[in-house]
Design an enzyme around this catalytic site. Structure first.
Site, PDB file in Angstrom:
ATOM      1  N   GLU A 128      -6.142  -6.446  -2.021  1.00  0.00           N
ATOM      2  CA  GLU A 128      -7.187  -5.531  -2.461  1.00  0.00           C
ATOM      3  C   GLU A 128      -7.278  -5.592  -3.981  1.00  0.00           C
ATOM      4  O   GLU A 128      -6.241  -5.548  -4.639  1.00  0.00           O
ATOM      5  CB  GLU A 128      -6.880  -4.095  -2.031  1.00  0.00           C
ATOM      6  CG  GLU A 128      -8.062  -3.167  -2.345  1.00  0.00           C
ATOM      7  CD  GLU A 128      -7.848  -1.721  -1.877  1.00  0.00           C
ATOM      8  OE1 GLU A 128      -6.793  -1.410  -1.299  1.00  0.00           O
ATOM      9  OE2 GLU A 128      -8.764  -0.930  -2.103  1.00  0.00           O
ATOM     10  N   MET A 270       0.184  -0.561  -0.814  1.00  0.00           N
ATOM     11  CA  MET A 270      -1.010  -1.126  -0.191  1.00  0.00           C
ATOM     12  C   MET A 270      -0.950  -1.003   1.325  1.00  0.00           C
ATOM     13  O   MET A 270       0.065  -1.301   1.941  1.00  0.00           O
ATOM     14  CB  MET A 270      -1.134  -2.606  -0.632  1.00  0.00           C
ATOM     15  CG  MET A 270      -2.343  -3.299  -0.086  1.00  0.00           C
ATOM     16  SD  MET A 270      -3.877  -2.487  -0.619  1.00  0.00           S
ATOM     17  CE  MET A 270      -4.919  -2.858   0.759  1.00  0.00           C
ATOM     18  N   GLU A 271      -2.078  -0.598   1.899  1.00  0.00           N
ATOM     19  CA  GLU A 271      -2.161  -0.215   3.311  1.00  0.00           C
ATOM     20  C   GLU A 271      -2.460  -1.357   4.280  1.00  0.00           C
ATOM     21  O   GLU A 271      -2.988  -1.104   5.370  1.00  0.00           O
ATOM     22  CB  GLU A 271      -3.258   0.847   3.458  1.00  0.00           C
ATOM     23  CG  GLU A 271      -4.712   0.336   3.257  1.00  0.00           C
ATOM     24  CD  GLU A 271      -5.261   0.533   1.858  1.00  0.00           C
ATOM     25  OE1 GLU A 271      -4.463   0.620   0.915  1.00  0.00           O
ATOM     26  OE2 GLU A 271      -6.504   0.582   1.710  1.00  0.00           O
ATOM     27  N   HIS A 304       0.068   8.509   2.277  1.00  0.00           N
ATOM     28  CA  HIS A 304      -1.227   7.960   1.858  1.00  0.00           C
ATOM     29  C   HIS A 304      -1.504   6.618   2.548  1.00  0.00           C
ATOM     30  O   HIS A 304      -2.557   6.425   3.163  1.00  0.00           O
ATOM     31  CB  HIS A 304      -1.237   7.814   0.334  1.00  0.00           C
ATOM     32  CG  HIS A 304      -2.496   7.230  -0.235  1.00  0.00           C
ATOM     33  ND1 HIS A 304      -3.507   8.007  -0.737  1.00  0.00           N
ATOM     34  CD2 HIS A 304      -2.918   5.943  -0.370  1.00  0.00           C
ATOM     35  CE1 HIS A 304      -4.492   7.223  -1.157  1.00  0.00           C
ATOM     36  NE2 HIS A 304      -4.160   5.963  -0.959  1.00  0.00           N
ATOM     37  N   GLU A 305      -0.547   5.712   2.443  1.00  0.00           N
ATOM     38  CA  GLU A 305      -0.773   4.374   3.009  1.00  0.00           C
ATOM     39  C   GLU A 305      -0.872   4.457   4.529  1.00  0.00           C
ATOM     40  O   GLU A 305      -1.684   3.774   5.142  1.00  0.00           O
ATOM     41  CB  GLU A 305       0.325   3.400   2.581  1.00  0.00           C
ATOM     42  CG  GLU A 305       0.522   3.279   1.065  1.00  0.00           C
ATOM     43  CD  GLU A 305      -0.750   3.034   0.280  1.00  0.00           C
ATOM     44  OE1 GLU A 305      -1.694   2.427   0.825  1.00  0.00           O
ATOM     45  OE2 GLU A 305      -0.821   3.467  -0.893  1.00  0.00           O
TER      46      GLU A 305
HETATM   47  C1  7MK Z   1      -3.300   3.903  -5.527  1.00  0.00           C
HETATM   48  C2  7MK Z   1      -5.030   0.359  -3.638  1.00  0.00           C
HETATM   49  C3  7MK Z   1      -4.470   0.928  -2.351  1.00  0.00           C
HETATM   50  C4  7MK Z   1      -4.299   2.876  -7.474  1.00  0.00           C
HETATM   51  C5  7MK Z   1      -3.773   3.993  -6.836  1.00  0.00           C
HETATM   52  C6  7MK Z   1      -3.358   2.719  -4.832  1.00  0.00           C
HETATM   53  C7  7MK Z   1      -3.903   1.578  -5.494  1.00  0.00           C
HETATM   54  C8  7MK Z   1      -4.354   1.667  -6.796  1.00  0.00           C
HETATM   55  C9  7MK Z   1      -2.889   2.645  -3.391  1.00  0.00           C
HETATM   56  C10 7MK Z   1      -4.041   0.286  -4.744  1.00  0.00           C
HETATM   57  C11 7MK Z   1      -4.017   2.394  -2.391  1.00  0.00           C
HETATM   58  N1  7MK Z   1      -5.525   0.827  -1.351  1.00  0.00           N
HETATM   59  O1  7MK Z   1      -3.605   2.751  -1.122  1.00  0.00           O
HETATM   60  O2  7MK Z   1      -5.098   3.212  -2.668  1.00  0.00           O
HETATM   61 ZN    ZN Z   2      -5.363   4.358  -1.105  1.00  0.00          ZN
END
Ligand code: 7MK
Ligand code: ZN
Length: 877
Positions: A128, A270-271, A304-305
């Site tokens: 991503e 990252m998810e 979150h992930e």
């Molecule tokens: C959080 C993207 C990923 C900035 C803050 C995150 C990222 C950048 C984690 C990388 C996320 N998709 O889960 O949002």
């Molecule tokens: Zn995210």
């Protein structure tokens, strides 16, 4: 600047892809020097595309070397394709075909940490937003969703663990004696969710039974020496899975869920579908090495992930302008999870104070953008606090407007209607509207207007009629490319507090109530409350019901009253902050005028009452004791004068510390935790209050306090207490500072994440030769410029070091600019993020503004990456 100025892409130019990729078959032949990637893409024309072309344009990167390309096994001669400017163009293609593409990449030389790269001894990926194109040629856009099958070939002795998305379906030996493993992901997904990991990893196994009774295997992988630090992450994962079932009705969908920790990572985590990859700083935790804050971060990032599996993966974004669709929603979900797990008021205060400090600053600067931007040059620059944190506030406002149940109806409809699709923010709002029969068309302006709205509130009380009226005006300041703004729909939650701290009920909309959400939707409105028995103090914007700045001219007495008596816990904190801001502003002015600092403050009275009230949550008391930060005072300032803010904060803390020395000592001693360390709400709360009290007590200058802090350092059995004590010793420059900093490094030099804390604290240490000390840290054997965490520690520490960073001779800014130039090509994402402090140049006092601007201009003369170019050019525009 670069010869060819990078150009912007626009949301309004969106068109559907000309081709679709139904299936993606990948083979990775991993090797120390070159990795061969073979892809078989099952392509067909998109029936929805209006463009009638048989030319196929695939995204690539300069780091991808093409070996050969074939259509349906026919190897294309060179005149049938072109390969330049990061695009592979196949001139003519059939309606439906298999494209085979062989490419070579060098993960060991990938310093940008996008695509496939090496971190310590392992291979890992970050795709991503647009990293996949650095692995192989592809339609690298989120609305192209495909079923992936991935085969990884590697030397078993070096890479006993080889992982990708989905389920392992086959394993065996190749002719050369290497091992191969094949993974298949049954859910279609965009390439940004692809992941691959290979290495000599240890695993923690667990399992989870879903609400429908399916058994899911859970695995967390780390390098061998860290496997003892993943129990908390595993527990957080299981609690997240349960919470998403209970609160959103969302069940996990694969038979296996894996998380891998890596040391070199540009962001937090990252998810990737079924295979989350984490920065080790957001996954590893043990009492001895991890502070309470970091524990909470691990829990929040794991949640979150995991939550992205529905809000992001099952339903994804149509294009990157819609990033907040998945990020704003998922941040709202992880915030709610943490609030439910610990204290909701404490969590809200932490989130809001972060938003008001950092997102408000972003929204007032040259990079200000709406949560759905209209254009960008480099998407990596838009993983911002606005997209994430303000995006979450917008989702929260929808929640406030619809209520818990209405919001759940809306999310159910959204997930059901769009499962397996790549959609837009409009689709999200439409589902919320349709499920509730409401019209959110004015509300949707929040998606397209940038800037922080300002609400100006005035009031009057009519004793005769017993009516109280609030007049609210709204104004959103101009931002780049948006000189004028329309009125927003802003939910403002309000209560009234009586003279003796009682909640005053009132009649509003024909109903008797003691709290109401006002719908502010015009430039100026008056709201009348009836049957108000006495003149109230308004408690406005409870729970921070909208991301706005609020002006109401509270007197000191009113603030003290709300601070101790508002039934809304969030607003008690808010009142204390406002009071402290007012006091700091007076001191800042005195400093700037060369006047004597006042030696008295009403804050003492407020703190005294607070410290005496043992019924309060210790975590709340700690938050209220925390003075508005240097960064928050900077955000509020007309012209930022870092030295004045620092002096004012130190002075105010000193007054309170001296006046309440006895109280702070008592609170310090009575909040000791005697049980074994646990990262639960109760213990975290006590430690936060104990350590807040300690730092005031030391600030009082007491010798007893100085002895206590050193004793705490030596006796601590957990990192929270050890590091709090060390920070205190360093901050107040006690005699033991050098000795303890050295001892800390010696004790923890083998724990990378603890070393990062040491780097940060050492860089932030205010000393005569501050900048020299930062330069020395960058030469220290424990430092490594290739590791983003270490770089963030040192540069982050420097940023907090007011004397060194904001030195009037500009040396701090020049040093930062040197690092940006150094990293510009090596790791553009990190370089671009380092620019943030310089983007604020127009807000600084003139002498500093000039120096910052000069450094931006110096950077601008370099041959810049798109990332740095965008931030620097917008800052100088
Ligand atoms: C959080 C993207 C990923 C900035 C803050 C995150 C990222 C950048 C984690 C990388 C996320 N998709 O889960 O949002
Ligand atoms: Zn995210």
């Amino acid at each position: 600047m670069a010869e060819q100025k990078p150009s912007a892409i626009y949301l309004k130019d969106y068109t559907v892809p000309n081709f679709l990729i139904d299936k993606t078959e990948l083979t990775f032949d991993l090797d120390e020097t070159q990795t061969i990637v073979t892809s078989r893409l099952h392509l067909r024309r998109n029936p929805e595309s209006k463009v009638q072309t048989s030319a196929l344009v695939l995204d690539g990167g300069e780091d991808v070397k093409l070996i050969g390309v074939a259509i349906d096994e026919y190897a294309l001669p060179e005149q049938e394709y072109t390969n330049k400017d990061d695009k592979l163009i196949i001139t003519a293609t059939p309606n439906e075909f298999v494209l085979t593409c062989e490419t070579m990449i060098e993960p060991q030389n990938n310093t940008k940490l996008e695509g496939l790269y090496r971190s310590s001894s392992m291979f890992c990926t970050q795709c991503e937003a647009e990293g996949f194109r650095h692995i192989t040629y592809y339609l690298d856009r989120p609305d192209v969703m495909s079923i992936f099958t991935t085969t990884i070939i590697g030397d078993e002795s070096r890479y006993p663990v080889m992982l990708s998305n989905g389920n392992e379906i086959e394993r065996g030996k190749t002719e050369e004696g290497k091992t191969f493993v094949t993974w298949h992901d049954p859910f279609k997904k965009p390439a940004y969710l692809f992941a691959l990991v290979a290495g000599d990893l240890e695993v923690l196994n667990d399992n989870f039974t879903t609400m429908s009774g399916r058994d899911v295997k859970l695995q967390i992988f780390t390098e061998k020496h860290n496997i003892d630090k993943v129990d908390f992450a595993m527990d957080s994962l299981k609690r997240s899975m349960k919470w998403d079932e209970e609160v959103y009705g969302r069940e996990y969908d694969l038979d296996i869920f894996m998380i891998v920790a890596v040391d070199d990572f540009n962001m937090g985590a990252m998810e990737n579908k079924g295979l989350n990859i984490f920065n080790s700083s957001c996954l590893l935790a043990s009492p001895e090495t991890t502070t309470d804050d970091a524990y909470l971060r691990v829990e929040a990032v794991v949640a979150h992930e995991y939550f992205h599996n529905w809000s992001g993966n099952r339903v994804t974004c149509r294009d990157w302008f819609q990033l907040s669709l998945k990020e704003g929603f998922t941040v709202f979900r992880d915030q709610s999870f943490s609030a439910d797990t610990h204290s909701d008021v404490v969590k809200r205060v932490e989130d809001v104070s972060f938003l008001k400090t950092a997102q408000f600053a972003e929204d007032a600067g040259p990079m200000s953008h709406p949560i759905r931007p209209a254009s960008f040059i480099e998407i990596s620059n838009f993983y911002t606090l606005t997209i994430y944190e303000k995006g979450a506030e917008v989702v929260r406002m929808i929640h406030t407007l619809l209520g818990e149940e209405g919001f759940r109806k809306g999310s159910d409809l959204y997930f059901e209607r769009h499962d397996g699709q790549a959609v837009t923010c409009d689709d999200f709002v439409k589902a919320m509207e349709d499920a509730n029969g409401v019209d959110l068309s004015q509300f949707k302006r929040w998606y397209s207007q940038a800037g922080t709205p300002r609400l100006t509130v005035t009031d009057s009380y009519d004793e005769q009629a017993q009516t109280y009226s609030l007049t609210i005006q709204q104004m959103t300041p101009p931002t780049p490319n948006q000189p004028t703004k329309l009125a927003l729909h802003i939910p403002v939650k309000v209560g009234l507090v009586g003279q003796s701290n009682e909640a005053l009920s009132f009649t509003f909309d024909g109903q008797t109530q003691d709290e109401v959400v006002l719908h502010v939707n015009d430039v100026e409105q008056t709201f009348v409350f009836e049957n108000v028995m006495s003149k109230p103090v308004p408690s406005l914007l409870r729970g921070f019901s909208a991301p706005v700045k609020l002006d109401y001219d509270y007197s000191t007495e009113q603030l003290l009253q709300l601070m101790s008596g508002d039934p809304d816990g969030f607003n008690r904190w808010s009142a204390s902050q406002q009071l402290a801001v007012n006091e700091l502003n007076k001191l800042i002015e005195q400093y700037q005028n060369g006047a004597q600092f006042s030696e008295e403050t009403p804050l003492v009275e407020g703190f005294k009452a607070l410290l005496a009230d043992e019924s309060l949550d210790p975590a709340m008391v700690a938050l209220i004791l925390g003075l508005p930060s240097q960064a928050y005072m900077s955000e509020l300032a007309d012209k930022i004068d870092p030295q004045a803010i620092k002096a004012a904060r130190e002075h105010l803390r000193g007054i309170a510390a001296k006046a309440l020395e006895v109280e702070f000592k008592h609170v310090y001693e009575s909040n000791a935790v005697s049980e074994a360390y646990q990262a639960n709400a109760e213990q975290i709360a006590k430690r936060s209050l104990k350590n807040a009290a300690l730092s005031y007590w030391v600030a009082s200058g007491s010798d007893e306090a100085k002895a206590a802090v050193v004793r705490q350092y030596r006796n601590a059995d957990n990192m929270t207490d050890q590091f709090a004590a060390l920070s205190c010793v360093v901050h107040f420059n006690l005699a033991e500072a050098d000795e303890l900093l050295n001892a800390f490094f010696e004790q923890w030099k083998h724990e990378a994440l603890v070393v990062n804390k040491w780097l940060m604290l050492s860089a932030a240490r205010e000393q005569e030769n501050g900048l020299e000390q930062v330069k020395a840290l960058m030469e220290h054997p424990s430092f490594d410029i290739k590791n983003p965490n270490k770089l963030r520690s040192v540069i982050g520490g420097l940023g907090q070091n007011v004397d060194a960073f904001h030195n009037l001779d500009g040396s701090g800014y020049a040093f930062l600019a040197d690092q940006i130039i150094l990293l510009n090509k090596r790791n553009p994402q990190i370089a671009s993020r380092l620019c943030t402090p310089l983007t604020r140049w127009q807000r600084m006092v003139p002498a500093l503004a000039e120096k910052m601007k000069g450094e931006l201009e110096r950077i601008a003369r370099e041959d810049l990456s798109k990332d740095v170019y965008e931030v620097v050019s917008k800052s100088l525009a």
